[in-house]
Design a protein around this motif. Sequence first.
Motif, short mmCIF file in Angstrom:
data_model
loop_
_atom_site.label_atom_id
_atom_site.label_comp_id
_atom_site.label_asym_id
_atom_site.label_seq_id
_atom_site.Cartn_x
_atom_site.Cartn_y
_atom_site.Cartn_z
N ASP A 98 0.75 -1.26 0.01
CA ASP A 98 -0.14 -0.05 -0.27
C ASP A 98 0.67 1.33 -0.25
OD1 ASP A 98 -2.27 -0.92 -0.28
OD2 ASP A 98 -2.43 -1.69 2.11
N ASP A 99 2.19 1.34 0.10
CA ASP A 99 3.10 1.72 0.20
C ASP A 99 3.17 2.91 -1.03
OD1 ASP A 99 2.46 2.12 2.85
OD2 ASP A 99 4.56 1.44 3.54
N ILE A 100 2.52 2.31 -2.31
CA ILE A 100 3.03 3.14 -3.75
C ILE A 100 3.22 4.35 -4.20
CG2 ILE A 100 3.38 2.37 -5.92
CD1 ILE A 100 1.88 -0.33 -5.10
N PRO A 101 4.75 4.40 -4.14
CA PRO A 101 4.19 5.84 -4.19
C PRO A 101 3.45 6.58 -5.24
CG PRO A 101 6.75 5.23 -4.72
CD PRO A 101 5.81 3.81 -4.50
N SER A 102 3.24 5.31 -6.56
CA SER A 102 2.06 6.22 -7.71
C SER A 102 0.51 6.00 -6.88
CB SER A 102 2.53 4.74 -8.90
OG SER A 102 1.79 3.99 -7.87
N ARG A 103 0.49 5.87 -6.17
CA ARG A 103 -0.68 5.41 -5.21
C ARG A 103 -1.01 6.68 -3.63
NH1 ARG A 103 -3.44 0.04 -6.18
NH2 ARG A 103 -3.15 -0.22 -8.32
N SER A 104 0.00 7.53 -4.13
CA SER A 104 -0.43 8.88 -2.64
C SER A 104 -0.71 9.53 -3.36
CB SER A 104 0.80 8.46 -1.62
OG SER A 104 1.87 9.18 -2.18
N PHE A 105 -0.72 10.80 -2.37
CA PHE A 105 -1.15 11.96 -3.25
C PHE A 105 -0.13 12.99 -2.90
CE2 PHE A 105 -1.93 16.50 -2.95
CZ PHE A 105 -3.58 16.35 -3.63
N ASN A 106 0.03 13.59 -4.52
CA ASN A 106 1.49 14.52 -4.95
C ASN A 106 1.43 15.88 -5.04
OD1 ASN A 106 3.26 15.05 -5.49
ND2 ASN A 106 3.27 13.24 -7.41
N THR A 107 1.73 16.69 -4.08
CA THR A 107 1.37 17.99 -3.87
C THR A 107 1.45 18.64 -5.45
OG1 THR A 107 3.74 18.16 -3.39
CG2 THR A 107 2.34 18.14 -1.77
N GLU A 108 2.52 18.22 -6.38
CA GLU A 108 2.00 18.76 -7.70
C GLU A 108 1.04 18.50 -8.34
OE1 GLU A 108 5.01 16.22 -9.30
OE2 GLU A 108 6.84 17.24 -8.70
N TRP A 109 -0.35 17.76 -7.39
CA TRP A 109 -1.10 17.25 -8.10
C TRP A 109 -2.57 19.03 -7.59
CZ3 TRP A 109 -2.61 12.04 -6.26
CH2 TRP A 109 -1.87 11.40 -7.68
N ILE A 110 -1.62 19.84 -6.91
CA ILE A 110 -2.69 20.87 -6.40
C ILE A 110 -2.73 21.64 -7.69
CG2 ILE A 110 -2.76 22.67 -5.17
CD1 ILE A 110 -1.63 21.01 -2.69
N GLU A 111 -1.82 22.54 -8.34
CA GLU A 111 -1.82 23.14 -9.13
C GLU A 111 -1.78 22.68 -10.05
OE1 GLU A 111 -1.04 26.37 -11.05
OE2 GLU A 111 -0.92 26.20 -8.45
N LYS A 112 -1.71 21.61 -10.94
CA LYS A 112 -1.52 20.78 -11.98
C LYS A 112 -3.11 20.37 -12.30
CE LYS A 112 1.02 18.07 -14.91
NZ LYS A 112 2.15 17.11 -15.37
N PHE A 113 -3.25 19.58 -11.97
CA PHE A 113 -5.49 19.38 -11.61
C PHE A 113 -6.20 20.03 -10.77
CE2 PHE A 113 -1.81 15.20 -12.57
CZ PHE A 113 -2.43 15.49 -13.86
N LEU A 114 -6.16 20.92 -10.11
CA LEU A 114 -6.60 21.60 -9.39
C LEU A 114 -7.49 20.60 -8.25
CD1 LEU A 114 -8.69 23.61 -11.96
CD2 LEU A 114 -6.51 24.40 -10.03
N CYS A 115 -7.13 19.82 -7.44
CA CYS A 115 -7.61 19.21 -6.31
C CYS A 115 -6.61 18.94 -5.38
CB CYS A 115 -7.29 17.55 -7.25
SG CYS A 115 -5.71 16.47 -7.03
N ILE A 116 -7.08 18.69 -4.32
CA ILE A 116 -6.32 18.89 -2.68
C ILE A 116 -6.34 17.13 -2.20
CG2 ILE A 116 -6.55 21.35 -2.54
CD1 ILE A 116 -9.24 20.32 -0.34
N GLU A 117 -5.59 17.35 -1.51
CA GLU A 117 -5.38 16.02 -0.14
C GLU A 117 -6.75 15.91 0.58
OE1 GLU A 117 -2.84 12.88 2.37
OE2 GLU A 117 -2.42 14.93 1.62
N GLY A 118 -7.90 14.95 -0.01
CA GLY A 118 -8.75 15.07 1.60
C GLY A 118 -9.01 14.37 2.51
N LYS A 119 -10.31 13.77 2.87
CA LYS A 119 -10.32 12.75 4.20
C LYS A 119 -10.22 11.36 3.23
CE LYS A 119 -14.04 15.45 6.34
NZ LYS A 119 -14.48 15.54 7.63
N LYS A 120 -9.28 10.63 4.92
CA LYS A 120 -9.02 9.64 4.12
C LYS A 120 -8.00 9.54 2.85
CE LYS A 120 -13.25 6.86 5.03
NZ LYS A 120 -13.55 5.82 4.81
N PHE A 121 -6.81 10.90 3.07
CA PHE A 121 -5.55 10.97 1.85
C PHE A 121 -6.85 10.53 0.51
CE2 PHE A 121 -4.36 9.13 6.39
CZ PHE A 121 -3.97 10.46 6.56
N ARG A 122 -7.49 11.02 -0.18
CA ARG A 122 -7.84 10.22 -1.21
C ARG A 122 -7.96 11.45 -2.08
NH1 ARG A 122 -13.20 6.61 -0.88
NH2 ARG A 122 -11.59 4.17 -0.54
#
Length: 152
Positions: free
Chosen positions: A18-42
């Motif tokens: 479950d600790d695969i880096p590709s399946r965790s929130f990446n902070t670059e996505w905030i600016e690039k894809f307009l999404c933030i880390e919500g509840k339950k790390f989704r």
Amino acid sequence: MASNKPGVSLGVKRSYNDDIPSRSFNTEWIEKFLCIEGKKFRPTCLICNSVIAVPKKFNVQRHYNNHNDIIEKYPEGSVKRTKYIKKKTNSLLIQQSIFTKQSNEKKDMVLTSYENAFLPAKRGKPYSDSEIIKKSFDIFAKNANDSKFLRT
């Protein structure tokens, strides 16, 4: 004895991490894809407030590409986009805090009603007794965290 199921090989055990880096929130996505880390790390979309089930770059990018009007209106790297991100993040956090606050208030009200119902049963007296009424007001003030109701 060989297995009849296709794709199953004997002796090979697959391990899932479950600790695969590709399946965790990446902070670059905030600016690039307009999404933030919500509840339950989704990832939570700032445009439509929907939660993206699997936090992988492809899934977030696919969801982002469905909002063409926002992509054209707020180009990546612009000042307008950073203001939009700040505004939408604040409104989403305020909305989530309102729901949490109301939930906690309801729990306090239920706790107060249980304690007030238990009070006359414990003493074996009717609720019309003045001492029980005074005590129930004290219980209400304590659970409401309101100092103007507390008697000293």
